[in-house]
Design a protein around this motif. Structure first.
Motif, mmCIF file in Angstrom:
data_model
loop_
_atom_site.group_PDB
_atom_site.id
_atom_site.type_symbol
_atom_site.label_atom_id
_atom_site.label_comp_id
_atom_site.label_asym_id
_atom_site.label_seq_id
_atom_site.Cartn_x
_atom_site.Cartn_y
_atom_site.Cartn_z
ATOM 1 N N ILE A 47 0.838 -1.200 0.000
ATOM 2 C CA ILE A 47 0.000 0.000 0.000
ATOM 3 C C ILE A 47 0.870 1.247 0.000
ATOM 4 O O ILE A 47 0.603 2.209 -0.734
ATOM 5 N N GLU A 48 1.930 1.227 0.798
ATOM 6 C CA GLU A 48 2.823 2.389 0.838
ATOM 7 C C GLU A 48 3.512 2.593 -0.513
ATOM 8 O O GLU A 48 3.684 3.733 -0.959
ATOM 9 N N LYS A 49 3.886 1.504 -1.165
ATOM 10 C CA LYS A 49 4.532 1.610 -2.472
ATOM 11 C C LYS A 49 3.564 2.207 -3.496
ATOM 12 O O LYS A 49 3.946 3.059 -4.303
ATOM 13 N N ILE A 50 2.328 1.756 -3.465
ATOM 14 C CA ILE A 50 1.318 2.311 -4.366
ATOM 15 C C ILE A 50 1.134 3.801 -4.111
ATOM 16 O O ILE A 50 1.099 4.608 -5.047
ATOM 17 N N ALA A 51 1.038 4.181 -2.831
ATOM 18 C CA ALA A 51 0.874 5.592 -2.481
ATOM 19 C C ALA A 51 2.079 6.400 -2.961
ATOM 20 O O ALA A 51 1.915 7.509 -3.496
ATOM 21 N N LYS A 52 3.267 5.851 -2.795
ATOM 22 C CA LYS A 52 4.489 6.550 -3.229
ATOM 23 C C LYS A 52 4.479 6.720 -4.751
ATOM 24 O O LYS A 52 4.815 7.800 -5.256
ATOM 25 N N ASN A 53 4.082 5.675 -5.472
ATOM 26 C CA ASN A 53 3.990 5.782 -6.933
ATOM 27 C C ASN A 53 2.969 6.836 -7.339
ATOM 28 O O ASN A 53 3.195 7.597 -8.291
ATOM 29 N N MET A 54 1.862 6.885 -6.627
ATOM 30 C CA MET A 54 0.839 7.889 -6.928
ATOM 31 C C MET A 54 1.368 9.293 -6.660
ATOM 32 O O MET A 54 1.102 10.220 -7.440
ATOM 33 N N LEU A 55 2.129 9.447 -5.585
ATOM 34 C CA LEU A 55 2.756 10.744 -5.291
ATOM 35 C C LEU A 55 3.695 11.140 -6.421
ATOM 36 O O LEU A 55 3.711 12.301 -6.852
ATOM 37 N N ASN A 56 4.488 10.171 -6.881
ATOM 38 C CA ASN A 56 5.430 10.448 -7.974
ATOM 39 C C ASN A 56 4.714 10.860 -9.253
ATOM 40 O O ASN A 56 5.283 11.569 -10.081
ATOM 41 N N GLU A 57 3.468 10.429 -9.400
ATOM 42 C CA GLU A 57 2.664 10.793 -10.574
ATOM 43 C C GLU A 57 1.823 12.042 -10.314
ATOM 44 O O GLU A 57 0.929 12.365 -11.098
ATOM 45 N N GLN A 58 2.123 12.710 -9.203
ATOM 46 C CA GLN A 58 1.467 13.974 -8.852
ATOM 47 C C GLN A 58 -0.020 13.814 -8.515
ATOM 48 O O GLN A 58 -0.802 14.753 -8.688
ATOM 49 N N ALA A 59 -0.420 12.649 -8.040
ATOM 50 C CA ALA A 59 -1.819 12.453 -7.635
ATOM 51 C C ALA A 59 -2.117 13.287 -6.400
ATOM 52 O O ALA A 59 -1.239 13.527 -5.566
ATOM 53 N N ASN A 60 -3.332 13.709 -6.257
ATOM 54 C CA ASN A 60 -3.796 14.512 -5.136
ATOM 55 C C ASN A 60 -3.755 13.667 -3.851
ATOM 56 O O ASN A 60 -4.182 12.510 -3.855
#
Length: 83
Positions: A47-60
């Motif tokens: 879950i943390e990896k997914i969140a980090k990837n989403m952050l890297n993609e500039q997700a809100n």
């Protein structure tokens, strides 16, 4: 019937079968607890990896929180953790 049950109990006491059974039961419980813990750790890391990837993609951050179930504070902390 009572005689048969008494005989089984006597045999178990003589051969310490109950102790072996209980030890095996405890060992299985410990192993299952360790496996459950490892599975939970893996889920959390995923879950943390997914969140980090989403952050890297500039997700809100609010969207990331909604998708992952992480708090906004947890997500903010991920910004500072090296991948």
């Amino acid at each position: 019937m009572d005689e048969a049950i008494d005989e089984i109990r006597r045999i178990c006491r003589e051969h310490n079968i109950i102790g072996v059974y209980n030890a095996e039961k405890v060992a299985n419980k410990v192993m299952n607890n360790r496996l459950d813990y490892a599975k939970q750790q893996g889920r959390e890391e995923g879950i943390e990896k997914i969140a980090k990837n989403m952050l890297n993609e500039q997700a809100n951050i609010s969207f990331i929180s909604k998708v992952t179930g992480l708090t906004k504070e947890q997500i903010e902390e991920l910004k500072y953790i090296e991948s």
